[in-house]
Structure formats: structure tokens, C-alpha cells
Design a protein around this motif. Structure first.
Motif, mmCIF file in Angstrom:
data_model
loop_
_atom_site.group_PDB
_atom_site.id
_atom_site.type_symbol
_atom_site.label_atom_id
_atom_site.label_comp_id
_atom_site.label_asym_id
_atom_site.label_seq_id
_atom_site.Cartn_x
_atom_site.Cartn_y
_atom_site.Cartn_z
ATOM 1 N N GLY A 99 59.000 -14.736 -81.823
ATOM 2 C CA GLY A 99 58.852 -14.128 -80.611
ATOM 3 C C GLY A 99 57.930 -14.272 -79.516
ATOM 4 N N CYS A 100 57.786 -15.442 -79.526
ATOM 5 C CA CYS A 100 55.708 -16.090 -79.195
ATOM 6 C C CYS A 100 55.990 -15.146 -77.049
ATOM 7 C CB CYS A 100 55.621 -17.122 -78.994
ATOM 8 S SG CYS A 100 57.106 -18.477 -77.627
ATOM 9 N N LEU A 101 57.768 -14.909 -76.953
ATOM 10 C CA LEU A 101 58.174 -14.851 -75.260
ATOM 11 C C LEU A 101 57.886 -15.608 -73.799
ATOM 12 C CD1 LEU A 101 57.617 -11.136 -75.815
ATOM 13 C CD2 LEU A 101 59.879 -12.137 -76.288
ATOM 14 N N LEU A 102 57.176 -17.439 -74.451
ATOM 15 C CA LEU A 102 57.834 -17.758 -73.724
ATOM 16 C C LEU A 102 58.216 -18.107 -72.363
ATOM 17 C CD1 LEU A 102 54.984 -20.540 -76.232
ATOM 18 C CD2 LEU A 102 54.071 -19.678 -73.728
ATOM 19 N N LYS A 151 64.426 -15.260 -64.850
ATOM 20 C CA LYS A 151 64.140 -14.099 -65.405
ATOM 21 C C LYS A 151 65.617 -13.537 -65.959
ATOM 22 C CE LYS A 151 60.447 -13.376 -64.276
ATOM 23 N NZ LYS A 151 59.457 -14.305 -65.421
ATOM 24 N N VAL A 152 65.830 -14.602 -66.877
ATOM 25 C CA VAL A 152 67.626 -14.869 -67.231
ATOM 26 C C VAL A 152 67.418 -13.564 -69.019
ATOM 27 C CG1 VAL A 152 68.756 -16.046 -68.591
ATOM 28 C CG2 VAL A 152 67.994 -16.948 -66.914
ATOM 29 N N TYR A 153 66.589 -13.841 -68.912
ATOM 30 C CA TYR A 153 66.468 -12.924 -70.585
ATOM 31 C C TYR A 153 64.803 -11.148 -70.927
ATOM 32 C CZ TYR A 153 66.232 -17.514 -72.231
ATOM 33 O OH TYR A 153 67.001 -19.264 -72.663
ATOM 34 N N LYS A 164 70.125 -23.465 -65.115
ATOM 35 C CA LYS A 164 70.039 -25.358 -65.940
ATOM 36 C C LYS A 164 68.754 -25.553 -65.572
ATOM 37 C CE LYS A 164 74.027 -23.294 -66.964
ATOM 38 N NZ LYS A 164 74.724 -23.066 -68.122
ATOM 39 N N CYS A 165 67.965 -25.275 -65.750
ATOM 40 C CA CYS A 165 66.604 -25.949 -65.235
ATOM 41 C C CYS A 165 65.839 -26.522 -66.490
ATOM 42 C CB CYS A 165 65.628 -25.424 -64.643
ATOM 43 S SG CYS A 165 64.751 -23.664 -65.994
ATOM 44 N N HIS A 166 66.373 -25.785 -67.510
ATOM 45 C CA HIS A 166 65.991 -26.577 -68.636
ATOM 46 C C HIS A 166 64.909 -26.435 -69.527
ATOM 47 C CE1 HIS A 166 69.889 -28.127 -70.155
ATOM 48 N NE2 HIS A 166 70.252 -28.292 -68.867
ATOM 49 N N LEU A 167 63.398 -25.272 -68.307
ATOM 50 C CA LEU A 167 62.776 -24.786 -68.895
ATOM 51 C C LEU A 167 61.943 -24.079 -70.080
ATOM 52 C CD1 LEU A 167 59.972 -26.173 -67.030
ATOM 53 C CD2 LEU A 167 60.166 -23.846 -65.997
ATOM 54 N N CYS A 168 63.192 -23.021 -70.227
ATOM 55 C CA CYS A 168 63.261 -21.557 -71.394
ATOM 56 C C CYS A 168 63.073 -22.918 -73.000
ATOM 57 C CB CYS A 168 64.155 -21.126 -71.376
ATOM 58 S SG CYS A 168 65.806 -21.936 -71.838
ATOM 59 N N GLU A 169 63.875 -23.938 -72.891
ATOM 60 C CA GLU A 169 64.214 -25.018 -74.030
ATOM 61 C C GLU A 169 63.058 -25.945 -73.870
ATOM 62 O OE1 GLU A 169 68.249 -27.342 -73.845
ATOM 63 O OE2 GLU A 169 66.655 -28.425 -73.597
ATOM 64 N N PHE A 202 62.350 -24.896 -81.220
ATOM 65 C CA PHE A 202 63.520 -25.881 -80.602
ATOM 66 C C PHE A 202 64.465 -24.269 -81.298
ATOM 67 C CE2 PHE A 202 60.256 -28.917 -82.667
ATOM 68 C CZ PHE A 202 59.832 -30.052 -81.377
ATOM 69 N N ALA A 203 64.426 -23.465 -81.123
ATOM 70 C CA ALA A 203 64.957 -22.231 -80.781
ATOM 71 C C ALA A 203 66.067 -21.923 -79.800
ATOM 72 C CB ALA A 203 64.400 -20.951 -80.854
ATOM 73 N N ILE A 204 65.888 -22.545 -78.567
ATOM 74 C CA ILE A 204 66.514 -23.150 -77.114
ATOM 75 C C ILE A 204 67.381 -23.744 -77.255
ATOM 76 C CG2 ILE A 204 66.687 -22.101 -75.070
ATOM 77 C CD1 ILE A 204 64.777 -20.492 -75.602
ATOM 78 N N ILE A 205 68.669 -23.646 -76.986
ATOM 79 C CA ILE A 205 69.875 -24.520 -76.105
ATOM 80 C C ILE A 205 70.208 -24.192 -74.899
ATOM 81 C CG2 ILE A 205 71.550 -26.210 -76.631
ATOM 82 C CD1 ILE A 205 70.590 -25.885 -79.608
#
Ligand SMILES: Cc1ncc(C[n+]2csc(CCOP(=O)(O)OP(=O)(O)O)c2C)c(N)n1
Ligand code: SF4
Ligand code: SF4
Ligand code: SF4
Lengths: 69, 258
Positions: free
Chosen positions: A11-14, A22-24, A48-53, A59-62
Motif C-alpha cells: 500500500g505505498c501507492l508509488l 492515472k489507471v489506478y 503499457k509503459c510498465h512504469l508501475c511495475e 513485485f506486486a504488479i504485472i
């Protein structure tokens, strides 16, 4: 397809902050871990820039490049 | 193994994420890779990687890594070290491994404080910053790890923050491909100790602060040329030169003695 593993998320919200599209949004439901994980609210905006990943320290996002219809 | 033991938003997870992506993109053979660390929150990284690793003593990671590389030059040796581990108790190993130009990659996670032991002052702690051992603010001048690596003569030095994932991954790739001592420093949030004691907020606030308090080396050099200066920390690829490494020199030397 974007997968958020709520068992890994702390839940760090980075991811939310650094997503350029602003997908999330912050979920209103507490996860099993006791945090408010990000919720994929606007998947259609994802580029699909994968920045969130990359920004996720846990390692919570794919982000899959192909969307299954 | 996951989730990690790191606190919410801790940058160590980000540095681990960047490093593993760089290793994956380069197709590095994990059967010929050894991860070495000392003691500290950042030193826990090798424990999460499915590969051979050495979780050694506080400050001694680089000494162990030197031993591994000299004993078996075929191995790729990667060190994860905290700013305290690398710059305080391990400072001498750091200097002398650079001086010898041992072919290892050192990734230093700089959170400006001793995270694991509860937030004591580190040699990197900025002036005036609060820590549990400097409750009224730090009065000691901090050491700049990357600039130290540069002046001692490391052939590859780069510094980024956890808010620069793409740039940081590229630099780790360059470091892993460099023969000789390569050093990548990553400014990283420790919200639990550094953030809390200095009222700097969450990991998110700290990453924003790092972005604002750093300047890219290209921009910095332009400023210098214009006679301007800044007290921001310089980030980017700071050194990238070729220099014969210790193993190569040693092999040649042994050949000459025959
Ligand atoms: C010889 C020795 N001295 C002191 C300690 C206590 N100690 C453990 S970790 C640490 C410092 C950790 O700071 P840093 O290296 O910056 O890593 P971080 O936890 O911030 O990632 C200290 C002083 C120790 N384990 N061994
Ligand atoms: S891939 Fe990029 S656009 Fe898509 S959710 Fe992640 S950060 Fe946002
Ligand atoms: S960056 Fe990772 S850990 Fe942080 S909120 Fe997003 S998914 Fe969770
Ligand atoms: S104490 Fe600091 S460095 Fe250690 S895991 Fe927590 S946030 Fe990270």
C-alpha cells in the motif's frame, strides 16, 4: 491485462502516483494484509509503459502487453 | 519468499527490482553469479534471489566479494550494500577494492541512515538531518560515495534515485558489463527511520524529494561552464572509462614470472 497481487502489496501507492495515465485509484477495501491496495479503475487508458511495475518495490504488479479479449 | 520484510515503500525493494530486471535483460547466467552482502536492511537482498549468495559480516561484503572473484574469476560477483555498510565500517574495503580495480559490481543502496538498527547517524547523513544519535541535527559533513569511487579511480560510477527506474536499470546494465570495479549508488527512501525522524513523510514524499534535490550530470556540467553552481546532488553516469582489472593484471604478472 494488469495484475495486482494484493498479498504482496504493502500500500505505498508509488504505482498510483507514477502512472502517467492515472489507471489506478486507491481501493476502498482493506486487503488481507491490512492496506488499501491500488485498484485498476481505468485499464483502457493503460499505454503499457510498465512504469508501475518498475516503481513497485514489492513485485506486486504485472502488466501484460497483450490484452485478452 | 515474497513479500519481503522491508517496510512499506522502502526503496530496497525497488533497487532489487531494477537489478533483477537488468540481470534478466542481459541474460546473465545465474549459475555463474554470486550475490554478496554485509549486514543491514539492504544486505538482505541476496536472500531473496534464487542464486548462490554470501550474507557476510557488517562492512565486509566487498572483502568477501574480492575473495570470491580472485578464487574463481569465472564468476560474476554482485554486491548489495547499505551506505553505512559501504561507507562507514566497510569504507576501507570499498577504497582498496577500487584501488585494486577488482572486477565486481557494487550496488549501494543509500538511504542516508542506519535503517536496520533503528536510525542512527550514517556517514552519508546530510548536515542538520535528525537521526536517533543526532536528535538536534547532524553536525558532521557527509561523505559522497560516488565521488569517492570516482576520485579513487573506479572505471564505472553511476548514481540515480529510486524515482529513476529506467535510467537506473540502464546504468546497472552498463555496470554489469564493465570489466573492473563498477559502482552504482541509488538514493533510496527509508520512510521508517529517515522519513519519520526528519518529518519528510512517506516513501512517496521521499522519492519526490530525491527528484527535486538532485541534478543530472549533463545539466550540472552545463551550469558549471556558465559559471553557476548548485548544492544539489549530481546524478547520472558519472564515470565510464576502460581500465585493466586486477585479475587480468595478476594473470599477466604470473605469466611474466614463469
Ligand atoms: C561489526 C558490527 N557492528 C555493528 C553492527 C550493527 N549494525 C547492523 S546493521 C548496521 C547499519 C545498517 O546501516 P546500513 O549499512 O546503511 O544499511 P541499511 O540498514 O540502512 O540498509 C549496524 C551498525 C553489526 N551487525 N556488526
Ligand atoms: S503500464 Fe504504464 S500506463 Fe499502464 S498502468 Fe502501468 S504505469 Fe499506468
Ligand atoms: S507500488 Fe506495489 S506495493 Fe506499492 S501500492 Fe502499488 S502495488 Fe502496492
Ligand atoms: S528500516 Fe528503513 S531501510 Fe530498513 S526496511 Fe524499513 S524502510 Fe527500509
Amino acid at each position: 491485462m494488469i495484475h495486482v497481487n494484493s498479498n504482496y502489496c504493502k500500500g505505498c501507492l508509488l504505482c498510483m502516483e507514477y502512472c502517467p495515465k492515472k489507471v489506478y485509484v486507491k481501493s476502498e477495501k482493506l486487503s488481507k494484509k491490512g492496506v488499501f491496495p491500488p485498484e485498476v479503475k481505468y485499464p483502457e487508458n493503460c499505454i503499457k509503459c510498465h512504469l508501475c511495475e518498475l516503481m513497485c518495490p514489492d513485485f506486486a504488479i504485472i502488466v501484460e502487453d497483450k490484452d485478452d479479449k | 519468499m515474497l513479500p519481503t520484510i522491508f517496510c512499506t515503500g522502502c526503496g530496497i525493494g525497488s533497487v532489487m527490482n531494477f537489478s533483477l530486471r537488468a540481470i534478466h535483460d542481459l541474460n546473465i547466467d545465474m549459475n555463474k553469479t554470486v550475490f554478496v552482502s554485509g549486514i543491514g536492511c539492504s544486505s538482505r537482498v541476496p536472500g531473496y534471489i534464487y542464486s548462490d549468495g554470501l550474507h557476510s559480516l557488517h562492512g565486509r561484503a566487498i572483502a568477501y566479494a574480492t575473495g570470491v572473484k580472485l578464487a574463481n574469476p569465472e564468476l560474476k560477483v554482485i554486491v548489495f550494500t547499505g551506505d553505512g555498510d559501504c561507507g562507514a565500517i566497510g569504507g576501507n574495503h570499498f577504497l582498496h577494492a577500487i584501488r585494486r580495480n577488482v572486477d565486481i559490481t557494487v550496488i549501494s543502496i543509500n538511504n542516508f541512515i542506519y535503517g536496520m538498527t533503528g536510525g542512527q547517524v550514517a556517514p552519508t547523513t546530510p548536515l542538520k538531518s535528525k537521526t536517533t544519535t543526532t536528535p538536534y541535527g547532524n553536525i558532521e559533513y557527509p561523505i559522497d560515495l560516488s565521488m569517492t569511487a570516482k576520485v579513487i579511480g573506479a572505471p564505472y560510477v553511476a548514481r540515480w534515485t529510486t524515482a529513476h527506474p529506467v535510467q537506473c536499470i540502464n546504468s546497472i546494465k552498463k555496470a554489469l558489463q564493465k570489466t573492473g570495479f563498477s559502482f552504482v549508488e541509488v538514493l533510496s527512501p527509508c520512510p521508517t527511520s529517515y522519513g519519520r525522524l526528519n518529518k519528510m513523510g512517506t516513501a512517496l514524499d521521499l522519492t519526490k524529494h530525491f527528484k527535486e534535490s538532485t541534478i543530472n550530470v549533463k545539466l550540472y556540467e552545463k551550469m558549471l561552464a556558465e559559471g553557476k553552481t548548485t548544492d544539489k546532488m549530481v546524478i547520472g553516469d558519472l564515470v565510464d572509462i576502460e581500465k585493466e582489472d586486477f585479475n587480468t593484471k595478476y594473470k599477466k604478472f604470473c605469466g611474466e614470472l614463469k
